[in-house]
Design a protein around this motif. Structure first.
Motif, mmCIF file in Angstrom:
data_model
loop_
_atom_site.group_PDB
_atom_site.id
_atom_site.type_symbol
_atom_site.label_atom_id
_atom_site.label_comp_id
_atom_site.label_asym_id
_atom_site.label_seq_id
_atom_site.Cartn_x
_atom_site.Cartn_y
_atom_site.Cartn_z
ATOM 1 N N ALA A 178 29.477 53.791 36.571
ATOM 2 C CA ALA A 178 29.821 53.428 35.192
ATOM 3 C C ALA A 178 31.021 54.224 34.690
ATOM 4 N N ASN A 179 31.126 55.470 35.093
ATOM 5 C CA ASN A 179 32.264 56.286 34.681
ATOM 6 C C ASN A 179 33.547 55.796 35.345
ATOM 7 N N VAL A 180 33.459 55.395 36.600
ATOM 8 C CA VAL A 180 34.626 54.831 37.286
ATOM 9 C C VAL A 180 35.108 53.576 36.559
ATOM 10 N N LEU A 181 34.180 52.707 36.200
ATOM 11 C CA LEU A 181 34.547 51.477 35.501
ATOM 12 C C LEU A 181 35.174 51.774 34.142
ATOM 13 N N LYS A 182 34.692 52.819 33.492
ATOM 14 C CA LYS A 182 35.278 53.208 32.204
ATOM 15 C C LYS A 182 36.727 53.648 32.407
ATOM 16 N N LEU A 183 36.965 54.455 33.426
ATOM 17 C CA LEU A 183 38.323 54.933 33.700
ATOM 18 C C LEU A 183 39.259 53.775 34.054
ATOM 19 N N LEU A 184 38.771 52.826 34.859
ATOM 20 C CA LEU A 184 39.578 51.665 35.220
ATOM 21 C C LEU A 184 39.876 50.788 34.008
ATOM 22 N N LYS A 185 38.917 50.693 33.119
ATOM 23 C CA LYS A 185 39.116 49.920 31.894
ATOM 24 C C LYS A 185 40.187 50.565 31.023
ATOM 25 N N LYS A 243 42.609 52.614 31.991
ATOM 26 C CA LYS A 243 43.914 52.667 32.643
ATOM 27 C C LYS A 243 44.520 51.283 32.858
ATOM 28 N N TYR A 244 43.683 50.330 33.289
ATOM 29 C CA TYR A 244 44.202 49.029 33.705
ATOM 30 C C TYR A 244 43.592 47.849 32.948
ATOM 31 N N ASP A 245 42.766 48.136 31.938
ATOM 32 C CA ASP A 245 42.047 47.076 31.218
ATOM 33 C C ASP A 245 41.338 46.160 32.209
ATOM 34 N N MET A 246 40.646 46.769 33.145
ATOM 35 C CA MET A 246 40.059 46.070 34.287
ATOM 36 C C MET A 246 38.544 46.036 34.182
ATOM 37 N N GLU A 247 37.974 44.871 34.494
ATOM 38 C CA GLU A 247 36.523 44.723 34.613
ATOM 39 C C GLU A 247 36.133 44.799 36.087
ATOM 40 N N GLU A 248 34.880 45.071 36.341
ATOM 41 C CA GLU A 248 34.442 45.154 37.733
ATOM 42 C C GLU A 248 34.701 43.843 38.476
ATOM 43 N N SER A 249 34.523 42.722 37.800
ATOM 44 C CA SER A 249 34.735 41.428 38.450
ATOM 45 C C SER A 249 36.192 41.214 38.867
ATOM 46 N N ASP A 250 37.118 41.971 38.287
ATOM 47 C CA ASP A 250 38.533 41.818 38.647
ATOM 48 C C ASP A 250 38.832 42.300 40.060
ATOM 49 N N PHE A 251 37.929 43.073 40.670
ATOM 50 C CA PHE A 251 38.101 43.428 42.079
ATOM 51 C C PHE A 251 38.175 42.170 42.944
ATOM 52 N N GLN A 252 37.524 41.098 42.500
ATOM 53 C CA GLN A 252 37.465 39.879 43.302
ATOM 54 C C GLN A 252 38.829 39.231 43.469
ATOM 55 N N SER A 253 39.727 39.444 42.538
ATOM 56 C CA SER A 253 41.082 38.877 42.649
ATOM 57 C C SER A 253 42.136 39.984 42.657
ATOM 58 N N ALA A 254 41.772 41.104 43.246
ATOM 59 C CA ALA A 254 42.719 42.212 43.407
ATOM 60 C C ALA A 254 43.129 42.323 44.870
ATOM 61 N N GLU A 255 44.341 42.792 45.104
ATOM 62 C CA GLU A 255 44.780 43.166 46.448
ATOM 63 C C GLU A 255 45.099 44.649 46.400
ATOM 64 N N LEU A 256 44.152 45.454 46.847
ATOM 65 C CA LEU A 256 44.268 46.904 46.785
ATOM 66 C C LEU A 256 44.243 47.466 48.205
ATOM 67 N N GLU A 257 45.219 48.292 48.511
ATOM 68 C CA GLU A 257 45.397 48.805 49.858
ATOM 69 C C GLU A 257 45.353 50.329 49.853
ATOM 70 N N ILE A 258 44.659 50.873 50.822
ATOM 71 C CA ILE A 258 44.571 52.322 50.996
ATOM 72 C C ILE A 258 45.558 52.744 52.073
ATOM 73 N N VAL A 259 46.464 53.643 51.696
ATOM 74 C CA VAL A 259 47.508 54.126 52.610
ATOM 75 C C VAL A 259 47.570 55.648 52.535
ATOM 76 N N PRO A 260 48.146 56.299 53.515
ATOM 77 C CA PRO A 260 48.285 57.753 53.438
ATOM 78 C C PRO A 260 49.115 58.167 52.224
ATOM 79 N N ALA A 261 48.660 59.198 51.533
ATOM 80 C CA ALA A 261 49.390 59.721 50.378
ATOM 81 C C ALA A 261 50.502 60.656 50.847
ATOM 82 N N GLY A 262 51.574 60.704 50.083
ATOM 83 C CA GLY A 262 52.643 61.651 50.396
ATOM 84 C C GLY A 262 53.926 60.985 50.824
ATOM 85 N N LYS A 263 54.979 61.764 50.825
ATOM 86 C CA LYS A 263 56.317 61.266 51.089
ATOM 87 C C LYS A 263 56.710 61.426 52.555
#
Length: 462
Positions: free
Chosen positions: A215-222, A224-244
């Motif tokens: 619930a706290n994660v969803l609050k933070l996403l809301k 920052k991004y005005d995002m609902e949990e259901s919006d994950f269904q139409s998201a393209e989110l990729e995990i990549v190594p951090a750093g330059k």
């Protein structure tokens, strides 16, 4: 004869090399996903005078010698064209590469909480050694597409003030049984979930005592991004190594970074395309998606996107003609650029030394790729290779004719065989890298510079 390139450069060339590779490092930092790479490409193309092909068509204009246009497919693939002096039906000189890289993708219903921790469920993309992705700082890139038509960009983990994410690993003190497993299964795909939170929502804000951390994660996403949990269904989110991207080695002769495969070929291809003007034949730079998973889908090389855009260019230069489209494709020459294996002395038993690329010795040409009997390979014609040898020798470009590794050990494939289906001349070429498909790969600055020089010579003289 293969030679180390560093001792051949003049002071002027070393200065140009430094400029090109610093630009490339910036590209690596800005283009960790295929969407970011295409956005970067469009920005650079517009600065160099390229116009959106859609706008040219809508305005009812024709294309003439010297005109520069680009066509984008779903923000993940792009084709840039510069109209040459000869009719396009005489063929094009094409630089092709891909802009997707191995990574972890977030699933459609990914967010869950268990035993005091919150995670995002993932599905790995492309060929990876799964054990390389644990206990490393990771970043989250992508877009959230909402039902109202808006698209929100996401980039968390790259700024030094951002949090990062991790895939956790079993502590070594309890890892005896784990370490007895084969490398392929020591970390399983379903264990590549991303640790994202451990702090619960304040009790005063809780509507339900269950899953307070989620619930706290969803609050933070809301927030920052005005995002609902259901919006994950139409998201393209990729995990990549951090750093330059970072200089590698005391001599700073190499670059260590995520995404060399295949930005290390895509960037010098783009740079050459932007800089070379007034060519005899129409020039093209084609940067595509989905190579790491078979080039399928609308944005992969197996789609009709490129063919359709060539048809549009033919219609705007020579008139609507299906046969001229076929001629344009069949009469073309392509450098299908992708990373090649690099001889690693620590794993010498997997390579044939005289047939494997050496880092810092120049651009690679692979007559064929494939594996175990050249299976699934394009196999370039001898006459085309001879033509390329002359072009490179005349331009003073360092190059290597190589293979992947020992015949029965393995192999790889690229987009070359797909383009060859049109009957055009195609060869696999590119740059050799160490640690291919690892979170951090290593490439030579000299090889990046030599590829840039090779691509310019090809566009001018092929």
């Amino acid at each position: 004869m293969k030679k180390n390139l560093w001792n051949k450069y003049t002071d002027e060339q070393l200065k140009e090399l430094s400029d090109v590779t610093e630009q490339y490092k910036n590209c690596l930092n800005e283009c960790k996903t295929e969407r970011e790479a295409i956005e970067f490409t469009i920005e650079k193309a517009k600065e160099a005078g390229f116009k959106d092909l859609k706008e040219v068509i809508s305005e009812g204009k024709k294309l003439n010698t010297g005109d520069r246009v680009y066509a984008c497919c779903m923000n993940k693939s792009i084709a840039l064209f510069q109209i040459g002096k000869e009719p396009i039906s005489h063929g094009m000189n094409i630089l092709a590469a891909h802009v997707d890289s191995p990574r972890l993708d977030i699933k459609r219903n990914p967010l869950y909480e268990t035993d005091g921790l919150a995670y995002l469920d993932t599905h790995y993309y492309g060929g990876i050694k799964k054990y390389q992705w644990v206990a490393e700082p990771l970043a989250l890139h992508g877009v959230i597409a909402k039902k109202d038509g808006s698209v929100v960009k996401v980039n968390i983990g790259e700024d030094e003030n951002d949090p990062v994410f991790l895939v956790t690993d079993l502590l070594v003190h309890l890892g005896a049984a784990q370490l007895e497993k084969p490398a392929a299964t020591v970390i399983e795909g379903e264990k590549l979930d991303i640790l994202i939170a451990s702090k619960p929502l304040d009790e005063s804000e809780l509507k339900d005592e269950k899953d307070a951390i989620k619930a706290n994660v969803l609050k933070l996403l809301k927030e920052k991004y005005d995002m609902e949990e259901s919006d994950f269904q139409s998201a393209e989110l990729e995990i990549v190594p951090a750093g330059k991207a970072r200089d590698c080695g005391l001599d700073r002769s190499m670059i260590a970074s995520y995404g060399h495969d295949d930005k290390i070929c895509a960037f010098p291809s783009l740079l050459a395309m932007l800089e070379v003007k007034e060519t005899e034949k129409t020039s093209c730079c084609l940067l595509v998606d989905k190579e790491e998973i078979g080039s399928m889908g609308a944005t992969g090389m197996q789609s009709k996107f490129f063919e359709n855009m060539v048809a549009e260019i033919v219609a705007l230069t020579e008139g609507d003609s299906n046969v001229k489209v076929r001629r344009a494709l069949q009469n073309s020459k392509m450098l299908s650029s992708d990373v090649s294996s690099c001889y690693d002395p620590l794993y010498a038993e997997y390579f044939t030394r005289r047939s494997t690329a050496t880092i810092g010795f120049g651009i690679t040409f692979n007559k064929h790729t494939g594996s175990k009997g050249k299976n699934g390979s394009n196999d370039a014609n001898a006459e085309y290779i001879a033509n390329l040898r002359k072009i490179m020798d005349d331009a003073g470009v360092g190059y290597q004719l190589v293979e992947y590794g020992k015949v029965d050990v393995g192999g790889s494939g690229t987009i070359a065989y797909i383009s060859a289906n049109y009957g055009m001349e195609v060869i696999d070429c590119g740059i050799s890298v160490l640690n291919m498909h690892a979170p951090y790969e290593v490439g030579s600055k000299a090889d990046v510079y030599e590829a840039y020089r090779a691509y310019k010579a090809f566009l001018r003289n092929a």
